[in-house]
Design a protein around this motif. Structure first.
Motif, PDB file in Angstrom:
ATOM      1  N   SER A 229      -9.922  61.905 -32.574  1.00  0.00           N
ATOM      2  CA  SER A 229     -10.420  61.215 -33.761  1.00  0.00           C
ATOM      3  C   SER A 229      -9.385  60.336 -34.444  1.00  0.00           C
ATOM      4  O   SER A 229      -9.709  59.280 -34.976  1.00  0.00           O
ATOM      5  CB  SER A 229     -10.950  62.236 -34.774  1.00  0.00           C
ATOM      6  N   TRP A 230      -8.153  60.792 -34.476  1.00  0.00           N
ATOM      7  CA  TRP A 230      -7.089  60.075 -35.168  1.00  0.00           C
ATOM      8  C   TRP A 230      -5.886  59.992 -34.236  1.00  0.00           C
ATOM      9  O   TRP A 230      -5.474  61.002 -33.664  1.00  0.00           O
ATOM     10  CB  TRP A 230      -6.659  60.817 -36.431  1.00  0.00           C
ATOM     11  N   GLY A 231      -5.287  58.823 -34.133  1.00  0.00           N
ATOM     12  CA  GLY A 231      -4.093  58.696 -33.315  1.00  0.00           C
ATOM     13  C   GLY A 231      -2.840  59.007 -34.110  1.00  0.00           C
ATOM     14  O   GLY A 231      -2.293  60.102 -34.039  1.00  0.00           O
ATOM     15  N   VAL A 232      -2.394  58.032 -34.907  1.00  0.00           N
ATOM     16  CA  VAL A 232      -1.182  58.192 -35.724  1.00  0.00           C
ATOM     17  C   VAL A 232      -1.562  57.951 -37.175  1.00  0.00           C
ATOM     18  O   VAL A 232      -2.121  56.906 -37.521  1.00  0.00           O
ATOM     19  CB  VAL A 232      -0.089  57.205 -35.291  1.00  0.00           C
ATOM     20  N   PHE A 233      -1.244  58.911 -38.024  1.00  0.00           N
ATOM     21  CA  PHE A 233      -1.572  58.865 -39.453  1.00  0.00           C
ATOM     22  C   PHE A 233      -0.270  58.930 -40.232  1.00  0.00           C
ATOM     23  O   PHE A 233       0.455  59.913 -40.165  1.00  0.00           O
ATOM     24  CB  PHE A 233      -2.482  60.044 -39.794  1.00  0.00           C
ATOM     25  N   VAL A 234       0.055  57.853 -40.955  1.00  0.00           N
ATOM     26  CA  VAL A 234       1.301  57.766 -41.730  1.00  0.00           C
ATOM     27  C   VAL A 234       0.930  57.775 -43.197  1.00  0.00           C
ATOM     28  O   VAL A 234       0.154  56.921 -43.648  1.00  0.00           O
ATOM     29  CB  VAL A 234       2.090  56.493 -41.380  1.00  0.00           C
ATOM     30  N   ALA A 235       1.482  58.717 -43.991  1.00  0.00           N
ATOM     31  CA  ALA A 235       0.966  58.882 -45.342  1.00  0.00           C
ATOM     32  C   ALA A 235       1.958  59.569 -46.271  1.00  0.00           C
ATOM     33  O   ALA A 235       2.920  60.215 -45.842  1.00  0.00           O
ATOM     34  CB  ALA A 235      -0.325  59.702 -45.305  1.00  0.00           C
ATOM     35  N   ALA A 236       1.663  59.427 -47.571  1.00  0.00           N
ATOM     36  CA  ALA A 236       2.253  60.222 -48.642  1.00  0.00           C
ATOM     37  C   ALA A 236       1.120  60.530 -49.611  1.00  0.00           C
ATOM     38  O   ALA A 236      -0.050  60.265 -49.319  1.00  0.00           O
ATOM     39  CB  ALA A 236       3.388  59.470 -49.321  1.00  0.00           C
TER      40      ALA A 236
END
Length: 231
Positions: free
Chosen positions: A90-97
């Motif tokens: 569903s999701w490859g790479v998720f970059v977050a804060a």
């Protein structure tokens, strides 16, 4: 991977390098279960590297399920994610804060990866290749996307000074490259080949949607988009 929690939680300076076609399979989980990641690069785990891994699911779009994020970069700087394959998740790479002020990830590299059949059964429950939010100076370059049920590359809230270049984005059901926030700033997008799926739910190959950018902002964005080729 298929219950709760993360399979691999990295510490600062860790390297996860696959050899001999190394594969990690993620099973489906209920879509109301949050915070499941195959590889989690958490706050303070700076300068980590993930390379040479085949992240795989079965590509199901069954209602009520999704697949864990393959890689999350959360409040960690200078993560290097390269030469991986993502297939049927569903999701490859998720970059977050958490917000635009505190500990935004700096300098994430997502380079030379391949994304196949990124699926999501419902809106906001997957279907993304690379999703950036609350981050600074990310590089998304040299990747190939072949089929996403939402977006290949999605630039969300407070993505600043990112470079999106030399990507091939094909088979997206929504716009392959999307900017969705008025506070995305300083992004350069160039030399990308983009096209939508024959089953596309949107005719846009590039989409800028926000809470209300001024005409000046829109003109600035147009000046930053170079060599986007529709195929």
């Amino acid at each position: 991977v298929g219950s709760t929690g993360s399979l691999i939680v990295m510490n600062a300076g860790n390297k996860l390098i696959g050899k001999n076609n190394a594969e990690i399979y993620s099973a489906a989980v209920p879509n109301n279960v949050a915070n499941i990641y195959v590889v989690d690069i958490p706050a303070g785990a700076n300068e980590c590297e993930v390379a040479g891994i085949n992240f795989r699911g079965n590509g199901s779009t069954a209602p009520g399920v999704n697949y864990p994020s393959a890689i999350r970069v959360y409040k960690a700087n200078y993560a290097d994610i390269h030469n991986n394959t993502f297939d049927g998740i569903s999701w490859g790479v998720f970059v977050a804060a958490d917000d635009a002020v505190n500990n935004n990830p700096i300098g994430t590299r997502v380079v030379n990866n391949i994304f196949y059949d990124m699926t999501g059964p419902v809106a906001d429950r997957g279907g993304y290749g690379v999703l950036l939010t609350f981050n600074t100076g990310s590089l998304v370059s040299g990747n190939t996307f072949e089929g996403t049920s939402r977006h290949c590359i999605y630039l969300s809230a407070a993505t600043r000074n990112a470079v999106v270049s030399n990507n091939i984005c094909k088979g997206s059901e929504f716009s392959p490259i999307s900017i969705f926030s008025g506070d995305v700033a300083g992004v350069e997008i160039y030399n990308c080949v983009v096209s939508s799926s024959a089953l596309a739910r949107s005719t846009r190959i590039f989409w800028m949607c926000s809470s209300g950018p001024t005409p000046k902002c829109a003109r600035t964005w147009r000046s930053r988009l170079r060599s986007l080729v529709a195929s």
